[in-house]
Design an enzyme around this catalytic site. Structure first.
Site, PDB file in Angstrom:
ATOM      1  N   HIS A   1       0.826  -1.222   0.000  1.00  0.00           N
ATOM      2  CA  HIS A   1       0.000   0.000   0.000  1.00  0.00           C
ATOM      3  C   HIS A   1       0.855   1.264   0.000  1.00  0.00           C
ATOM      4  CE1 HIS A   1      -3.640  -2.362   0.691  1.00  0.00           C
ATOM      5  NE2 HIS A   1      -2.980  -3.002   1.644  1.00  0.00           N
TER       6      HIS A   1
ATOM      7  N   ASN B   1     -10.458  -3.562   1.491  1.00  0.00           N
ATOM      8  CA  ASN B   1     -10.005  -3.553   0.102  1.00  0.00           C
ATOM      9  C   ASN B   1     -11.189  -3.348  -0.821  1.00  0.00           C
ATOM     10  OD1 ASN B   1      -7.267  -4.108   0.661  1.00  0.00           O
ATOM     11  ND2 ASN B   1      -7.638  -6.306   0.711  1.00  0.00           N
TER      12      ASN B   1
ATOM     13  N   HIS C   1      -4.841   0.670  11.731  1.00  0.00           N
ATOM     14  CA  HIS C   1      -4.650  -0.585  12.457  1.00  0.00           C
ATOM     15  C   HIS C   1      -6.004  -1.265  12.592  1.00  0.00           C
ATOM     16  CE1 HIS C   1      -3.536  -3.658  15.142  1.00  0.00           C
ATOM     17  NE2 HIS C   1      -3.592  -3.005  16.283  1.00  0.00           N
TER      18      HIS C   1
END
Length: 713
Positions: A83, A156, A347
């Protein structure tokens, strides 16, 4: 001089040989050893993390998992390991109604409350310098700054993943990254090591189908569906737990580029998606996404023919509908790319009361990996104090010091229990907003294996294939031809087709084999089950708007000013953007009228637009006919199945382009025709012509065009 040169060359050879000898002790053979830990302990299994039972949580005792993931997380500095190339925006989330029946999370309760958020969308494989339009998964990470603390929904643009257990993540990424001997290819899975890994890891099959599909080539980051991937839990005020899958659905629908466009855009405009998102927000065309949830009651956990904790599986929307619960609006671009887009730290373990985890082994591993990664990437444990990561909720704890510390802590007490600070900071009971993990009985042997319920790797890949329209299937086959066509090892190509694709669908495997030099498989090991999920096909997306679509208007000196102004105004009224493309950058004229040119043929191309319009005007059209760039512009748009419209003399320009299978109205005809997205009219009545053009643009692509491969573009 010759003697001196010889001595220099001799010294150079000695130095190089000496250096090679020095390095030899650090080189390792590439085959033939047992797998070991960093301490030299032999490892007997590296495909599953240590769990309490096959479906139980990952155990931190698993030294191999922690060592493997820790080493992987710290392999790149300062760029993200994955990413690395991202775009971001600020915005807010607003619930549609009180969602207390599902979750006690505060930001889901009040329809009048707007929760600030920051969204980062990224490719996965490439470096920061790679192109936007590569075939890849897109990360879709949302940080909600709630009053109860930060909630990070890290997902995603595809609802499944390559692997089932996080312990395989380093292997996956090592295989798909540039090959370590020569550092090529960049931002691409089309090479031997990735397909070698995939062919030996059947659980990748479902995700491979998604990556080979048009979902991997988004037209815009604003026109991209996204998912939380994992199964999470929602907890209500009574402590009742329900399983949940999170979905982001774009208001503008789900639309893609085509492969040929992505290749050309990578050279002509490698920042295509990034710029599109930025410009939409600057133009106040604020991107919007609905947050939806699929909710499964705990008692229904085992009622499916797959395991809902398996991240390589979806819950078909026909079995559990997606319930919209709110909307995200992106309304502000970052002020500083580094300080915000680069320093933001997500996170998956950042949750708030009302949202909890499951024993999904991929999710369990991410709970460790994300936090560990930030320690290296952002220089230490205080990354949460950076402005972009700092919560709006108060922060009080006994953490101290470390690199980059910003908070100035006063007093002596930095421990609990204490009396010097009157016991502060105090524990918060659940009724005061304290986070309490959902109580779940865990009973199982300490084993390194996977539940039998995770062992079906092909049925949902088949479901995906069956659900695609004919154009989508054709694109998947062509994508496989490209990807496997880049694989040099014939045995890897054969293994992918025989061991993976032939278990998805026999016809699919045969079609792929014929394009990559492999004898097609003769047997059909598993009969296609025939099941479909219409929600998986992009053909069924929203097609009722042309808002934010970009229209190229081709014109030269002598254009018809009435055609330009009326059609442009009508398209812009519907929310589209119209850009005038010409040979030079100075204004073009027709008598006393003139218009500003936005772009020239040399600086742009049809690949940057959603549709093309050619107005009348004899002088302009005759010049366009002699302009190879203009002819190529239209031919390329036709090949990419985009709407093309021409009026009056402009129709004769389309005839010069020799678009196959298109019948155009003859001279003097008042008819407005729309044949496979080619809109033409010779009438001065532009109202019906413009309506038909708008209808064609709303369809996005016109896949029914035949013989597009014959078009010279």
């Amino acid at each position: 001089m010759a003697t001196s040169d010889n001595k220099k060359n001799e010294r150079r050879d000695i130095d190089e040989n000496t250096k090679n000898e020095d390095l030899e002790q650090f080189r390792e053979s590439s085959d033939g050893e047992y797998l070991t830990s960093e301490q030299g302990v032999r490892i007997n299994h590296t495909d599953d993390s240590l769990k309490a039972g096959g479906r139980g949580p990952t155990i931190m005792e698993d030294f191999h998992f922690r060592e493997k993931m820790t080493h992987f997380d710290h392999e790149r500095i300062p760029e993200r390991v994955v990413h690395a190339r991202g775009s971001a925006a600020h915005g807010f989330f607003q619930p549609y109604e009180n969602a207390a029946k599902f979750s006690k999370a505060g930001f889901l309760q009040d329809p009048s409350q707007k929760t600030p958020l920051f969204l980062r969308i990224s490719t996965v494989v490439g470096s920061r310098g790679s192109a936007d339009t590569v075939r890849d998964v897109r990360g879709f990470a949302t940080k909600f700054y709630t009053e109860e603390g930060n909630f990070d929904l890290v997902g995603n643009n595809m609802p499944v993943f390559f692997i089932q257990d996080a312990i395989k993540f380093p292997d996956l990424v090592h295989s798909i990254k540039p090959e370590p001997d020569n550092e090529v290819p960049q931002a691409s899975a089309a090479h031997d090591t990735f397909w070698d890994f995939a062919s030996l890891t059947p659980e990748t099959t479902h995700m491979l189908m998604w990556v080979l599909s048009d979902r991997a080539l988004p037209r815009s980051l604003r026109m991209m569906e996204a998912f939380g991937v994992h199964t999470f839990r929602l907890i209500d005020a009574d402590g009742k737990s329900r399983f949940v899958k999170f979905h982001w659905k774009p208001i503008l629908g789900i639309h893609s580029l085509v492969w040929d466009e992505t290749q050309k855009l990578a050279g002509k405009d490698p920042d295509f998606n990034r710029k599109d998102l930025w410009e939409a927000i600057e133009n106040e065309d604020y991107p919007e996404f609905e947050l939806g949830i699929q909710v499964v009651e705990e008692e229904d956990e085992h009622s499916f023919d797959f395991d809902i904790l398996d991240a390589t599986k979806i819950i078909p929307e026909e079995e559990v509908p997606v319930t919209p619960i709110g909307k995200m609006t992106l309304n502000r671009n970052p002020d500083n790319f580094f300080a915000e887009t680069e320093q933001v730290a997500f996170h998956v373990g950042n949750v708030v009361p009302g949202i909890d985890f499951t024993n999904d082994p991929l999710l369990q591993g991410r709970l460790f990996s994300y936090l560990d990664t930030q320690l290296t990437r952002l220089g230490g444990p205080n990354f949460a104090e950076l402005p972009i990561n700092r919560p709006v909720a108060d922060v009080h704890n006994n953490q101290r010091d470390g690199f980059g510390r910003q908070k100035i802590n006063k007093g002596k007490g930095s421990y609990l229990p204490n009396s010097v600070r009157s016991g502060c900071p105090m524990h918060a009971p659940e009724n005061m907003g304290g986070y309490v993990h959902h109580t779940e009985k865990v009973d199982g042997h300490k084993i390194r294996e996977r539940s039998d319920s995770f062992k079906d790797h092909f049925s949902q890949a088949t479901l995906f294939w069956n659900s695609m329209s004919k154009p989508e299937k054709d694109h998947i086959v062509k994508a496989a031809h490209f990807e496997l066509g880049k694989v040099k090892d014939k045995e890897i190509r054969k293994r992918v087709i025989y061991e993976l694709f032939n278990h998805v669908d026999h016809d699919f495997a045969v079609r792929v084999a014929k394009g990559v030099g492999i004898d097609p498989p003769s047997d059909e090991p598993v009969k296609n089950h025939g099941k479909k999920s219409p929600a998986l096909s992009m053909e069924n997306t929203v097609k009722d708007s042309i808002k934010t679509r970009k229209i190229a208007l081709l014109a030269l000196e002598g254009y018809n000013h009435s055609h330009v102004s009326q059609v442009k105004d009508a398209l812009m009224k519907e929310g589209a953007q119209v850009k005038i493309i010409s040979e030079r950058g100075d204004p073009i004229q027709n008598g006393k009228d003139e218009v500003e040119v936005d772009m020239t043929f040399i600086t742009t191309g049809s690949i940057m637009f959603d549709a093309v319009f050619i107005p009348g005007g004899k002088e302009s059209v005759e010049a366009l006919k002699e302009n190879g760039n203009a002819v190529h512009f239209v031919n390329e748009a036709y090949k990419h199945c985009k709407p093309i419209a021409a009026v009056a003399e402009g129709v004769s320009f389309l005839k010069v382009c020799r678009l196959p299978g298109v019948t155009l109205p003859g001279p003097g005809s008042d008819e407005v025709t729309n044949v496979k997205g080619i809109v033409a009219g010779n009438s001065d009545n532009l109202e019906s012509f413009t309506k038909e053009f708008i209808r064609a643009i709303a369809q996005h692509r016109h896949w029914d065009r035949e013989d597009i491969d014959k078009v010279p573009a």
